[in-house]
Design a protein around this motif. Structure first.
Motif, PDB file in Angstrom:
ATOM      1  N   ARG A  52    -108.964 -25.844   1.901  1.00 42.35           N
ATOM      2  CA  ARG A  52    -108.600 -27.214   1.132  1.00 42.35           C
ATOM      3  C   ARG A  52    -109.260 -28.408   1.492  1.00 42.35           C
ATOM      4  O   ARG A  52    -109.291 -29.562   0.518  1.00 42.35           O
ATOM      5  CB  ARG A  52    -106.667 -26.699   0.893  1.00 42.35           C
ATOM      6  CG  ARG A  52    -106.279 -25.844   0.658  1.00 42.35           C
ATOM      7  CD  ARG A  52    -106.973 -25.460  -1.230  1.00 42.35           C
ATOM      8  NE  ARG A  52    -106.051 -26.592  -2.314  1.00 42.35           N
ATOM      9  CZ  ARG A  52    -106.444 -26.278  -3.454  1.00 42.35           C
ATOM     10  NH1 ARG A  52    -107.794 -26.255  -3.961  1.00 42.35           N
ATOM     11  NH2 ARG A  52    -105.917 -26.951  -4.277  1.00 42.35           N
ATOM     12  N   GLU A  55    -112.441 -29.706   0.411  1.00 42.95           N
ATOM     13  CA  GLU A  55    -111.919 -30.094  -0.652  1.00 42.95           C
ATOM     14  C   GLU A  55    -111.478 -31.471  -1.241  1.00 42.95           C
ATOM     15  O   GLU A  55    -112.041 -32.837  -1.286  1.00 42.95           O
ATOM     16  CB  GLU A  55    -111.457 -28.959  -1.917  1.00 42.95           C
ATOM     17  CG  GLU A  55    -112.620 -27.738  -1.644  1.00 42.95           C
ATOM     18  CD  GLU A  55    -111.129 -26.841  -2.453  1.00 42.95           C
ATOM     19  OE1 GLU A  55    -110.184 -27.156  -3.133  1.00 42.95           O
ATOM     20  OE2 GLU A  55    -111.343 -25.730  -3.053  1.00 42.95           O
ATOM     21  N   TYR A 128    -109.628 -19.625  -2.337  1.00 42.80           N
ATOM     22  CA  TYR A 128    -110.558 -20.373  -2.182  1.00 42.80           C
ATOM     23  C   TYR A 128    -111.828 -19.850  -1.228  1.00 42.80           C
ATOM     24  O   TYR A 128    -112.474 -18.878  -0.840  1.00 42.80           O
ATOM     25  CB  TYR A 128    -110.358 -21.305  -1.561  1.00 42.80           C
ATOM     26  CG  TYR A 128    -108.665 -21.934  -2.052  1.00 42.80           C
ATOM     27  CD1 TYR A 128    -108.760 -23.066  -3.147  1.00 42.80           C
ATOM     28  CD2 TYR A 128    -107.564 -21.628  -2.248  1.00 42.80           C
ATOM     29  CE1 TYR A 128    -107.747 -23.200  -4.133  1.00 42.80           C
ATOM     30  CE2 TYR A 128    -106.264 -21.664  -2.816  1.00 42.80           C
ATOM     31  CZ  TYR A 128    -106.197 -22.682  -3.424  1.00 42.80           C
ATOM     32  OH  TYR A 128    -104.657 -22.876  -4.411  1.00 42.80           O
TER      33      TYR A 128
END
Length: 309
Positions: A52, A55, A128
């Protein structure tokens, strides 16, 4: 022969990843006597953070560079794992010194579920991906030795090399540095280590931080291979048979045990699977661990405990 070697190399590469995760169990058990069932949850949390943050960081700093994003995400995720290790020692372990093994086990189980929930709350519960640039195409090697060469996965080769490098660094740290010697002293006898001025709390923070770093590297590799999902917790717990096989207190045992489990899984699935309908790779490690618990419970390199009455 070529097919056998392909299967053998594949098992060695997977086994090295198992060894990396198993090291987290061994290091914590040696230093504190705690069997850390939360290691799998730490791998998942680290992988979620890495995925995460890689990103989010480009959006925060306005730079669309994957390499910079991955390095920054790794650094921030590592910092988060250090903070988590410090909080675990400060809020949980410090208050459970000299408690029964069952109490410590339940504490790590509670930490496991807390970390699982915390990761889902902060980073989400979807699947993810972690893209650290490892090539996924297979490559042929040893063309001059075998006709057609051996087909190996480049991603597996790189992942195994990273895991091997991490294992070597940790082994050298544990054997050659002053902090590593202090860790071994604490593992041998807590009271004797305290009597010569070794601070237990600081040592436990260090070892949990190292375990957090191991979880981050393992989570990054497994997340790149399989995607970051909550099944990573169970993948990490497949290192439990490795610890049983190698010995709870042995760093070399974690390495050798991981390689044996990895190779055994692959060879048994390929050569015995067709006779029993497949699926051997799923349970092979646990059956082997059960055999060792029956006949050599201390593992290959573990210390045999003798109680005299």
């Amino acid at each position: 022969m070529a097919f056998f070697l392909e299967t053998l190399f594949g098992g060695l590469m997977v086994g090295m990843l198992y060894s990396l995760v198993a090291l987290g169990f061994v290091l914590i058990f040696k230093a504190s006597g705690v069997f850390n069932f939360a290691q799998g949850a730490m791998v998942l949390f680290a992988a979620l953070a890495m995925a995460r943050l890689s990103e989010w960081i480009p959006q925060w700093i306005g730079i669309d560079n994957k390499w910079v994003a991955n390095v920054a995400a790794f650094a921030v995720a590592g910092f988060l794992m250090f903070i988590m290790a410090w909080l675990i020692e400060r809020l949980v372990l410090r208050h459970l010194v000299n408690q029964e093994a069952a109490t410590l086990l339940m504490a790590t189980l509670g930490i496991t579920y807390f970390i699982d929930g915390l990761g889902q709350t902060i980073f989400g519960s979807n699947i993810y991906k972690i893209d650290i640039g490892m090539p996924k195409d297979p490559v042929f090697v040893l063309d001059s030795v075998f006709q057609g060469g051996l087909l190996l996965n480049q991603e597996d080769i790189i992942a195994a090399a990273i895991a091997a490098a991490m294992v070597i660094v940790l082994s050298l740290f544990f054997q050659k540095t002053a902090t590593g010697r202090a860790l071994r002293a604490v593992a041998d006898d807590h009271q004797a280590a305290q009597s010569i001025g070794i601070p237990l709390n600081r040592i436990w923070v260090i070892v949990w931080c190292v375990a957090g770093l191991v979880a981050l590297v393992a989570g990054m590799i497994w997340g790149s291979k399989l995607g970051v999902q909550f099944s990573l917790t169970t993948v990490a717990l497949r290192a439990l048979p490795v610890v049983i096989l190698g010995g709870l207190t042995s760093v070399p045992g974690a390495i050798i045990g991981g390689l044996i489990i990895g190779v055994g899984e692959k060879l048994s699935e390929v050569y015995l699977g067709p006779f029993v309908g497949g699926g051997i790779e799923i349970w092979f490690a646990y059956v082997l661990a059960l055999v060792f618990l029956l006949f050599r419970p201390q593992g290959l390199f573990g210390e045999k405990i003798i109680d005299r009455v």
